[in-house]
Design a protein around this motif. Structure first.
Motif, PDB file in Angstrom:
ATOM      1  N   GLY A  62       0.454  -4.266   0.043  1.00 61.40           N
ATOM      2  CA  GLY A  62       0.246  -4.876  -1.271  1.00 61.40           C
ATOM      3  C   GLY A  62       0.283  -4.162  -2.454  1.00 61.40           C
ATOM      4  O   GLY A  62       0.688  -2.881  -2.408  1.00 61.40           O
ATOM      5  N   HIS A  63       0.194  -4.604  -3.666  1.00 60.22           N
ATOM      6  CA  HIS A  63       0.240  -3.919  -4.873  1.00 60.22           C
ATOM      7  C   HIS A  63      -0.684  -4.606  -5.833  1.00 60.22           C
ATOM      8  O   HIS A  63      -1.103  -5.699  -5.849  1.00 60.22           O
ATOM      9  CB  HIS A  63       1.570  -3.653  -5.267  1.00 60.22           C
ATOM     10  CG  HIS A  63       2.229  -4.741  -5.883  1.00 60.22           C
ATOM     11  ND1 HIS A  63       3.109  -5.379  -5.072  1.00 60.22           N
ATOM     12  CD2 HIS A  63       2.114  -5.601  -6.731  1.00 60.22           C
ATOM     13  CE1 HIS A  63       3.516  -6.522  -5.674  1.00 60.22           C
ATOM     14  NE2 HIS A  63       2.915  -6.758  -6.598  1.00 60.22           N
ATOM     15  N   GLU A  64      -1.233  -3.670  -6.941  1.00 62.25           N
ATOM     16  CA  GLU A  64      -1.777  -4.022  -8.080  1.00 62.25           C
ATOM     17  C   GLU A  64      -0.951  -4.394  -8.985  1.00 62.25           C
ATOM     18  O   GLU A  64       0.165  -3.960  -9.148  1.00 62.25           O
ATOM     19  CB  GLU A  64      -2.834  -3.023  -8.320  1.00 62.25           C
ATOM     20  CG  GLU A  64      -3.924  -2.841  -7.558  1.00 62.25           C
ATOM     21  CD  GLU A  64      -5.056  -3.674  -7.308  1.00 62.25           C
ATOM     22  OE1 GLU A  64      -5.244  -4.509  -8.002  1.00 62.25           O
ATOM     23  OE2 GLU A  64      -5.334  -3.872  -6.073  1.00 62.25           O
ATOM     24  N   LYS A  65      -1.588  -5.191  -9.929  1.00 62.70           N
ATOM     25  CA  LYS A  65      -0.657  -5.580 -11.037  1.00 62.70           C
ATOM     26  C   LYS A  65      -0.208  -4.349 -11.973  1.00 62.70           C
ATOM     27  O   LYS A  65      -1.197  -3.625 -12.323  1.00 62.70           O
ATOM     28  CB  LYS A  65      -1.616  -6.467 -11.944  1.00 62.70           C
ATOM     29  CG  LYS A  65      -0.760  -7.026 -13.432  1.00 62.70           C
ATOM     30  CD  LYS A  65      -1.689  -8.008 -13.983  1.00 62.70           C
ATOM     31  CE  LYS A  65      -0.991  -8.358 -15.289  1.00 62.70           C
ATOM     32  NZ  LYS A  65      -1.689  -9.327 -16.196  1.00 62.70           N
TER      33      LYS A  65
ATOM     34  N   LYS B 252      -7.618   3.050  10.312  1.00 59.23           N
ATOM     35  CA  LYS B 252      -8.088   1.754  10.151  1.00 59.23           C
ATOM     36  C   LYS B 252      -8.389   1.226   8.888  1.00 59.23           C
ATOM     37  O   LYS B 252      -9.234   0.506   8.688  1.00 59.23           O
ATOM     38  CB  LYS B 252      -9.206   1.298  11.160  1.00 59.23           C
ATOM     39  CG  LYS B 252      -9.002   1.388  12.638  1.00 59.23           C
ATOM     40  CD  LYS B 252      -7.672   0.636  13.188  1.00 59.23           C
ATOM     41  CE  LYS B 252      -7.561   1.093  14.764  1.00 59.23           C
ATOM     42  NZ  LYS B 252      -6.482   0.477  15.464  1.00 59.23           N
ATOM     43  N   CYS B 253      -7.547   1.853   8.106  1.00 60.79           N
ATOM     44  CA  CYS B 253      -7.707   1.428   6.397  1.00 60.79           C
ATOM     45  C   CYS B 253      -6.297   1.625   5.826  1.00 60.79           C
ATOM     46  O   CYS B 253      -5.732   2.455   6.422  1.00 60.79           O
ATOM     47  CB  CYS B 253      -9.123   2.186   5.974  1.00 60.79           C
ATOM     48  SG  CYS B 253      -8.968   3.823   5.800  1.00 60.79           S
ATOM     49  N   PHE B 254      -6.484   1.155   4.516  1.00 62.82           N
ATOM     50  CA  PHE B 254      -5.269   1.418   3.773  1.00 62.82           C
ATOM     51  C   PHE B 254      -5.680   1.281   2.250  1.00 62.82           C
ATOM     52  O   PHE B 254      -6.737   0.833   2.071  1.00 62.82           O
ATOM     53  CB  PHE B 254      -4.199   0.488   4.188  1.00 62.82           C
ATOM     54  CG  PHE B 254      -4.496  -1.045   3.768  1.00 62.82           C
ATOM     55  CD1 PHE B 254      -4.057  -1.561   2.618  1.00 62.82           C
ATOM     56  CD2 PHE B 254      -5.143  -1.987   4.711  1.00 62.82           C
ATOM     57  CE1 PHE B 254      -4.444  -2.948   2.448  1.00 62.82           C
ATOM     58  CE2 PHE B 254      -5.394  -3.109   4.407  1.00 62.82           C
ATOM     59  CZ  PHE B 254      -5.267  -3.789   3.325  1.00 62.82           C
ATOM     60  N   GLU B 255      -4.567   1.395   1.300  1.00 60.32           N
ATOM     61  CA  GLU B 255      -4.587   1.198  -0.037  1.00 60.32           C
ATOM     62  C   GLU B 255      -3.538   0.313  -0.523  1.00 60.32           C
ATOM     63  O   GLU B 255      -2.484   0.614  -0.139  1.00 60.32           O
ATOM     64  CB  GLU B 255      -4.813   2.473  -0.788  1.00 60.32           C
ATOM     65  CG  GLU B 255      -5.942   3.424  -0.392  1.00 60.32           C
ATOM     66  CD  GLU B 255      -6.117   4.771  -1.155  1.00 60.32           C
ATOM     67  OE1 GLU B 255      -5.351   5.059  -2.043  1.00 60.32           O
ATOM     68  OE2 GLU B 255      -6.692   5.423  -0.694  1.00 60.32           O
TER      69      GLU B 255
ATOM     70  N   GLY C 125      -6.691   2.821  -5.914  1.00 59.43           N
ATOM     71  CA  GLY C 125      -7.372   4.020  -5.336  1.00 59.43           C
ATOM     72  C   GLY C 125      -8.655   3.413  -4.386  1.00 59.43           C
ATOM     73  O   GLY C 125      -9.278   4.143  -3.865  1.00 59.43           O
ATOM     74  N   LYS C 126      -8.536   2.135  -4.109  1.00 59.31           N
ATOM     75  CA  LYS C 126      -9.725   1.478  -3.451  1.00 59.31           C
ATOM     76  C   LYS C 126      -9.315   1.452  -2.076  1.00 59.31           C
ATOM     77  O   LYS C 126      -8.235   0.858  -1.686  1.00 59.31           O
ATOM     78  CB  LYS C 126      -9.899   0.087  -3.882  1.00 59.31           C
ATOM     79  CG  LYS C 126     -11.002  -0.681  -3.058  1.00 59.31           C
ATOM     80  CD  LYS C 126     -11.430  -2.043  -3.734  1.00 59.31           C
ATOM     81  CE  LYS C 126     -12.398  -2.751  -2.590  1.00 59.31           C
ATOM     82  NZ  LYS C 126     -12.505  -4.222  -3.393  1.00 59.31           N
TER      83      LYS C 126
END
Length: 272
Positions: A192-195, A240-243, A248-249
């Motif tokens: 995914g991505h942020e605006k 078991k995580c991603f950004e 940066g979250k």
């Protein structure tokens, strides 16, 4: 099926007392046992699974084989002393019976009725039976799986069957073809991505990992993934995580990975 029960289970056992005891166990697990007066004359009727103990009883073995012939997709749970019936789905119960194994296999049989009949892996050859055995071995576990084979041989079908026989069956199955998406867009597609993260990112967008949360992601043609992307995917598998791209979250994820490729991977690794 009566109110509060999960499925009807046909019990075929030459010992009436043993059949009644198994019936009590089934009712405790909220299944509806069907115990015929004469198990040698039993027929499938409206049942989801058959529990068979035909040790030394040829009449019950004949009844079980007749049921298998008329209902080839009906799952059988076979007490180990009895041995498995020929053909079709069957799993062996160990003695002494354990509640955890009985419940796990009954649940698998229910899922089988829902998934295998939709996503049919047909054939009775030894290789096909071996594939089914492997699917059944890995389905209940959260291990990641690699499916190999030539294009068109049914790798996604195998992946879907693994998912729908697992305890993640009520969660999403999210496929993605790693070879069909340009390398520069694959990271955004997965995470995914942020605006405003890049030109054209006019809205925040969830990636496939978020969409598959709790379920299974199918990474088709994993051999086409770039080395840079492989490193990022490895971190997700390990941590078991991603950004999201542009964020940066860190987000935790619970996703099982099933990957597939037509590439012979060891030589491909040697060749860089």
């Amino acid at each position: 099926m009566t109110a509060g029960t999960r499925a009807r289970v046909l019990v075929l056992d030459a010992d009436p007392d043993r059949a009644k005891e198994l019936g009590r166990r089934l009712r405790f697990l909220e299944y509806e046992p069907v115990i015929p007066d004469d198990p040698a004359q039993a027929y499938a009727g409206d049942v989801t699974v058959v529990v068979l103990n035909a040790t030394g009883n040829g009449e019950i073995e004949s009844a079980a084989n007749a049921i298998r012939e008329s209902e080839p997709d009906l799952p059988f749970l076979c007490i180990s002393e009895a041995g498995a019936v020929d053909g079709g789905p069957n799993w062996t119960l160990d003695l002494p019976l354990k509640r955890s194994q009985l419940e796990r296999y009954l649940s698998r049989a229910e899922r089988f009725q829902g998934s295998e009949r939709r996503h049919r892996i047909t054939g009775t050859s030894h290789p096909i039976r071996k594939v089914r055995e492997l699917i059944e071995q890995v389905a209940d576990f959260n291990t990641n799986v690699l499916v190999t084979g030539q294009s068109g041989t049914g790798k996604e079908l195998v992946a879907r069957t693994i998912h729908e026989l697992s305890d993640r069956a009520d969660k999403p199955f999210v496929p993605i073809n790693c070879g069909a998406i340009p390398a520069e867009l694959l990271e955004s597609e997965l995470f995914g991505h942020e605006k405003g993260a890049f030109t054209g990112a006019i809205n925040t967008r969830k990636g496939r990992f978020e969409l598959a949360e709790g379920g299974t992601m199918f990474l088709d043609e994993i051999g086409e993934m770039s080395l840079d992307m492989q490193v990022k995917l490895l971190r997700v598998l390990q941590e078991k995580c991603f950004e999201r791209v542009g964020s940066g979250k860190v987000q935790a994820c619970d996703v099982r990975i099933i990957a597939a490729t037509h590439v012979d991977l060891p030589p491909a690794v040697e060749n860089g």
